[in-house]
Design a protein around this motif. Structure first.
Motif, PDB file in Angstrom:
ATOM      1  N   ILE A 117       8.629  51.591  47.386  1.00 55.28           N
ATOM      2  CA  ILE A 117       8.849  51.428  48.824  1.00 55.28           C
ATOM      3  C   ILE A 117       7.938  50.321  49.352  1.00 55.28           C
ATOM      4  CG2 ILE A 117       8.713  52.612  51.069  1.00 55.28           C
ATOM      5  CD1 ILE A 117       9.006  55.233  49.368  1.00 55.28           C
ATOM      6  N   PRO A 118       8.469  49.390  50.131  1.00 59.27           N
ATOM      7  CA  PRO A 118       7.627  48.330  50.707  1.00 59.27           C
ATOM      8  C   PRO A 118       6.818  48.850  51.895  1.00 59.27           C
ATOM      9  CG  PRO A 118       9.886  48.088  51.463  1.00 59.27           C
ATOM     10  CD  PRO A 118       9.909  49.204  50.461  1.00 59.27           C
ATOM     11  N   PRO A 119       5.831  48.096  52.341  1.00 58.50           N
ATOM     12  CA  PRO A 119       5.014  48.512  53.488  1.00 58.50           C
ATOM     13  C   PRO A 119       5.748  48.285  54.807  1.00 58.50           C
ATOM     14  CG  PRO A 119       4.254  46.387  52.703  1.00 58.50           C
ATOM     15  CD  PRO A 119       5.320  46.834  51.750  1.00 58.50           C
ATOM     16  N   LEU A 120       6.642  49.209  55.123  1.00 57.34           N
ATOM     17  CA  LEU A 120       7.469  49.080  56.328  1.00 57.34           C
ATOM     18  C   LEU A 120       6.776  49.589  57.574  1.00 57.34           C
ATOM     19  CD1 LEU A 120      10.925  50.173  54.876  1.00 57.34           C
ATOM     20  CD2 LEU A 120      10.282  47.882  55.640  1.00 57.34           C
ATOM     21  N   THR A 121       5.956  50.636  57.449  1.00 54.31           N
ATOM     22  CA  THR A 121       5.294  51.214  58.626  1.00 54.31           C
ATOM     23  C   THR A 121       3.814  51.439  58.330  1.00 54.31           C
ATOM     24  OG1 THR A 121       5.524  53.573  58.061  1.00 54.31           O
ATOM     25  CG2 THR A 121       7.450  52.478  59.073  1.00 54.31           C
ATOM     26  N   PRO A 122       2.982  51.419  59.357  1.00 52.87           N
ATOM     27  CA  PRO A 122       1.565  51.704  59.133  1.00 52.87           C
ATOM     28  C   PRO A 122       1.330  53.132  58.672  1.00 52.87           C
ATOM     29  CG  PRO A 122       2.046  51.539  61.487  1.00 52.87           C
ATOM     30  CD  PRO A 122       3.267  51.072  60.768  1.00 52.87           C
ATOM     31  N   TYR A 123       2.196  54.055  59.095  1.00 57.51           N
ATOM     32  CA  TYR A 123       1.998  55.465  58.769  1.00 57.51           C
ATOM     33  C   TYR A 123       2.230  55.733  57.287  1.00 57.51           C
ATOM     34  CZ  TYR A 123       2.423  55.070  63.724  1.00 57.51           C
ATOM     35  OH  TYR A 123       2.257  54.631  65.009  1.00 57.51           O
ATOM     36  N   ALA A 172      -4.325  70.821  51.359  1.00 55.43           N
ATOM     37  CA  ALA A 172      -2.902  71.161  51.441  1.00 55.43           C
ATOM     38  C   ALA A 172      -2.230  70.525  52.650  1.00 55.43           C
ATOM     39  CB  ALA A 172      -2.748  72.684  51.486  1.00 55.43           C
ATOM     40  N   GLY A 173      -2.923  70.513  53.782  1.00 49.21           N
ATOM     41  CA  GLY A 173      -2.342  69.928  54.982  1.00 49.21           C
ATOM     42  C   GLY A 173      -1.974  68.476  54.792  1.00 49.21           C
ATOM     43  N   ARG A 174      -2.866  67.715  54.177  1.00 48.70           N
ATOM     44  CA  ARG A 174      -2.589  66.287  53.973  1.00 48.70           C
ATOM     45  C   ARG A 174      -1.497  66.069  52.933  1.00 48.70           C
ATOM     46  NH1 ARG A 174      -8.074  66.573  55.218  1.00 48.70           N
ATOM     47  NH2 ARG A 174      -8.767  65.127  56.847  1.00 48.70           N
ATOM     48  N   ALA A 175      -1.416  66.942  51.946  1.00 50.17           N
ATOM     49  CA  ALA A 175      -0.341  66.807  50.959  1.00 50.17           C
ATOM     50  C   ALA A 175       1.025  67.013  51.609  1.00 50.17           C
ATOM     51  CB  ALA A 175      -0.540  67.800  49.818  1.00 50.17           C
ATOM     52  N   VAL A 176       1.127  67.998  52.512  1.00 51.21           N
ATOM     53  CA  VAL A 176       2.383  68.220  53.230  1.00 51.21           C
ATOM     54  C   VAL A 176       2.658  67.052  54.173  1.00 51.21           C
ATOM     55  CG1 VAL A 176       3.625  69.726  54.821  1.00 51.21           C
ATOM     56  CG2 VAL A 176       2.174  70.722  53.054  1.00 51.21           C
ATOM     57  N   ASP A 177       1.644  66.601  54.892  1.00 51.34           N
ATOM     58  CA  ASP A 177       1.820  65.452  55.793  1.00 51.34           C
ATOM     59  C   ASP A 177       2.349  64.240  55.025  1.00 51.34           C
ATOM     60  OD1 ASP A 177       0.977  66.818  58.020  1.00 51.34           O
ATOM     61  OD2 ASP A 177      -1.076  66.056  57.965  1.00 51.34           O
ATOM     62  N   ALA A 178       1.807  64.011  53.833  1.00 51.22           N
ATOM     63  CA  ALA A 178       2.244  62.874  53.029  1.00 51.22           C
ATOM     64  C   ALA A 178       3.694  63.032  52.605  1.00 51.22           C
ATOM     65  CB  ALA A 178       1.343  62.723  51.807  1.00 51.22           C
ATOM     66  N   ALA A 179       4.087  64.247  52.231  1.00 52.13           N
ATOM     67  CA  ALA A 179       5.474  64.484  51.831  1.00 52.13           C
ATOM     68  C   ALA A 179       6.434  64.250  52.991  1.00 52.13           C
ATOM     69  CB  ALA A 179       5.625  65.909  51.296  1.00 52.13           C
ATOM     70  N   VAL A 180       6.045  64.686  54.183  1.00 46.97           N
ATOM     71  CA  VAL A 180       6.875  64.471  55.368  1.00 46.97           C
ATOM     72  C   VAL A 180       6.972  62.979  55.679  1.00 46.97           C
ATOM     73  CG1 VAL A 180       7.031  64.869  57.869  1.00 46.97           C
ATOM     74  CG2 VAL A 180       6.423  66.757  56.329  1.00 46.97           C
ATOM     75  N   GLU A 181       5.841  62.266  55.610  1.00 51.24           N
ATOM     76  CA  GLU A 181       5.841  60.833  55.899  1.00 51.24           C
ATOM     77  C   GLU A 181       6.635  60.061  54.853  1.00 51.24           C
ATOM     78  OE1 GLU A 181       5.601  57.809  58.154  1.00 51.24           O
ATOM     79  OE2 GLU A 181       4.517  59.629  58.761  1.00 51.24           O
ATOM     80  N   LEU A 182       6.552  60.487  53.595  1.00 49.16           N
ATOM     81  CA  LEU A 182       7.302  59.810  52.545  1.00 49.16           C
ATOM     82  C   LEU A 182       8.808  59.966  52.770  1.00 49.16           C
ATOM     83  CD1 LEU A 182       7.383  58.187  49.987  1.00 49.16           C
ATOM     84  CD2 LEU A 182       6.862  60.265  48.685  1.00 49.16           C
ATOM     85  N   GLU A 183       9.233  61.152  53.178  1.00 52.40           N
ATOM     86  CA  GLU A 183      10.643  61.345  53.502  1.00 52.40           C
ATOM     87  C   GLU A 183      11.063  60.461  54.675  1.00 52.40           C
ATOM     88  OE1 GLU A 183      14.527  63.410  53.504  1.00 52.40           O
ATOM     89  OE2 GLU A 183      13.056  62.620  52.094  1.00 52.40           O
ATOM     90  N   ASP A 204      -3.120  43.399  57.183  1.00 46.74           N
ATOM     91  CA  ASP A 204      -3.119  44.683  57.882  1.00 46.74           C
ATOM     92  C   ASP A 204      -2.896  45.836  56.919  1.00 46.74           C
ATOM     93  OD1 ASP A 204      -3.542  43.714  60.524  1.00 46.74           O
ATOM     94  OD2 ASP A 204      -1.466  43.043  60.589  1.00 46.74           O
ATOM     95  N   VAL A 205      -2.054  45.638  55.911  1.00 48.57           N
ATOM     96  CA  VAL A 205      -1.853  46.667  54.893  1.00 48.57           C
ATOM     97  C   VAL A 205      -3.173  46.960  54.184  1.00 48.57           C
ATOM     98  CG1 VAL A 205      -0.703  47.214  52.718  1.00 48.57           C
ATOM     99  CG2 VAL A 205       0.580  46.111  54.554  1.00 48.57           C
ATOM    100  N   THR A 206      -3.886  45.918  53.820  1.00 41.97           N
ATOM    101  CA  THR A 206      -5.174  46.090  53.144  1.00 41.97           C
ATOM    102  C   THR A 206      -6.163  46.832  54.043  1.00 41.97           C
ATOM    103  OG1 THR A 206      -4.850  44.089  51.836  1.00 41.97           O
ATOM    104  CG2 THR A 206      -7.111  44.881  52.086  1.00 41.97           C
ATOM    105  N   ALA A 207      -6.227  46.437  55.306  1.00 42.56           N
ATOM    106  CA  ALA A 207      -7.163  47.075  56.243  1.00 42.56           C
ATOM    107  C   ALA A 207      -6.820  48.546  56.448  1.00 42.56           C
ATOM    108  CB  ALA A 207      -7.151  46.337  57.575  1.00 42.56           C
ATOM    109  N   LEU A 208      -5.548  48.859  56.586  1.00 44.47           N
ATOM    110  CA  LEU A 208      -5.129  50.249  56.796  1.00 44.47           C
ATOM    111  C   LEU A 208      -5.433  51.109  55.574  1.00 44.47           C
ATOM    112  CD1 LEU A 208      -1.701  49.662  58.572  1.00 44.47           C
ATOM    113  CD2 LEU A 208      -3.674  50.865  59.559  1.00 44.47           C
ATOM    114  N   SER A 209      -5.121  50.590  54.390  1.00 41.39           N
ATOM    115  CA  SER A 209      -5.355  51.382  53.182  1.00 41.39           C
ATOM    116  C   SER A 209      -6.845  51.619  52.963  1.00 41.39           C
ATOM    117  CB  SER A 209      -4.731  50.702  51.962  1.00 41.39           C
ATOM    118  OG  SER A 209      -5.360  49.466  51.680  1.00 41.39           O
ATOM    119  N   GLU A 210      -7.669  50.623  53.261  1.00 38.90           N
ATOM    120  CA  GLU A 210      -9.116  50.793  53.105  1.00 38.90           C
ATOM    121  C   GLU A 210      -9.664  51.786  54.123  1.00 38.90           C
ATOM    122  OE1 GLU A 210     -10.723  46.875  53.354  1.00 38.90           O
ATOM    123  OE2 GLU A 210     -10.178  46.360  51.280  1.00 38.90           O
ATOM    124  N   ARG A 211      -9.178  51.703  55.360  1.00 36.02           N
ATOM    125  CA  ARG A 211      -9.659  52.601  56.396  1.00 36.02           C
ATOM    126  C   ARG A 211      -9.279  54.052  56.141  1.00 36.02           C
ATOM    127  NH1 ARG A 211      -8.153  52.331  62.917  1.00 36.02           N
ATOM    128  NH2 ARG A 211      -9.275  54.241  63.481  1.00 36.02           N
TER     129      ARG A 211
END
Length: 218
Positions: A117-123, A172-183, A204-211
């Motif tokens: 998946i490409p970096p389409l959204t900051p989320y 667990a919360g972040r794992a579910v959040d990630a699954a929802v965001e991935l969908e 911006d992708v680099t900055a977001l991933s580092e942050r």
């Protein structure tokens, strides 16, 4: 970011996690499986368990090496969960679901070798990070775990070709959040398919991933 109450005992946390995954609508029918790691123990959903009706009797207890200790037989995908814990030793939760948008994108050619998946959204960058496509193997095949282990770059999520998605996180919360965001980002991939996409700027992708502490080295 919403998180589950990870102070619960692992079995109760697994039940709560199942309820949240089901409420998110990303685990149709009896598909999907989840796990929680606590020290050298892994608590996983039992084989055939329906996450929308998940209870304490559906919790399988295993060693970190996959040996069964108590409860029902664990999901056939447990070796894949263990591979993610080995890859990300600080992570304590794994979510694997067959959410329809992710399944659809897993049937497409990947955007790159390191992220389907490409970096389409900051989320997507903030909550998931680069998400490789794992080649198809039949569900439950130990080769899926081997393919995850063979990838030398970091990742906290993957698409399983023609199959579904898997995420892991520190709780667990972040794992579910990630699954929802991935969908959600997979839905956006499909909506923009065939159009000239505008991706996030590389800086911006680099900055977001580092942050946010998510892997992105594409």
């Amino acid at each position: 970011m919403t998180t589950l109450t990870d102070t619960l005992d692992p079995g109760s946390l697994l039940v709560d996690t199942a309820a949240r995954v089901a409420a998110a609508g990303i685990s149709p029918g009896s598909s999907g499986n989840i796990s929680i790691r606590a020290g050298d123990r892994v608590y996983a959903s039992g084989t055939g368990a329906e996450l929308g009706r998940f209870g304490s009797g559906d919790v399988a207890e295993l060693t970190i090496d996959g040996a069964h200790l108590s409860g029902p037989k664990a999901s056939k995908e447990v070796s894949l969960h263990l591979a993610f814990y080995r890859k990300n030793p600080t992570h304590t939760a794994v979510v694997h679901v067959h959410s329809p948008q992710a399944v659809a994108v897993s049937c497409l050619e990947p955007w790159s070798a390191q992220s389907a998946i490409p970096p389409l959204t900051p989320y997507f960058v903030m909550r998931v990070g680069q998400t490789p496509l794992i080649p198809f193997r039949v569900p439950g095949s130990p080769e899926l775990a081997e393919l995850v282990a063979a990838l030398e770059f970091p990742f906290h999520a993957a698409l399983l070709a023609n199959h579904g998605q898997i995420t892991s996180a520190v709780d667990a919360g972040r794992a579910v959040d990630a699954a929802v965001e991935l969908e959600e980002v997979c839905r956006i991939v499909l909506l923009t398919s065939g159009h000239e996409r505008r991706l996030l700027p590389e800086a911006d992708v680099t900055a977001l991933s580092e942050r946010w502490g998510t892997p992105w080295s594409v």
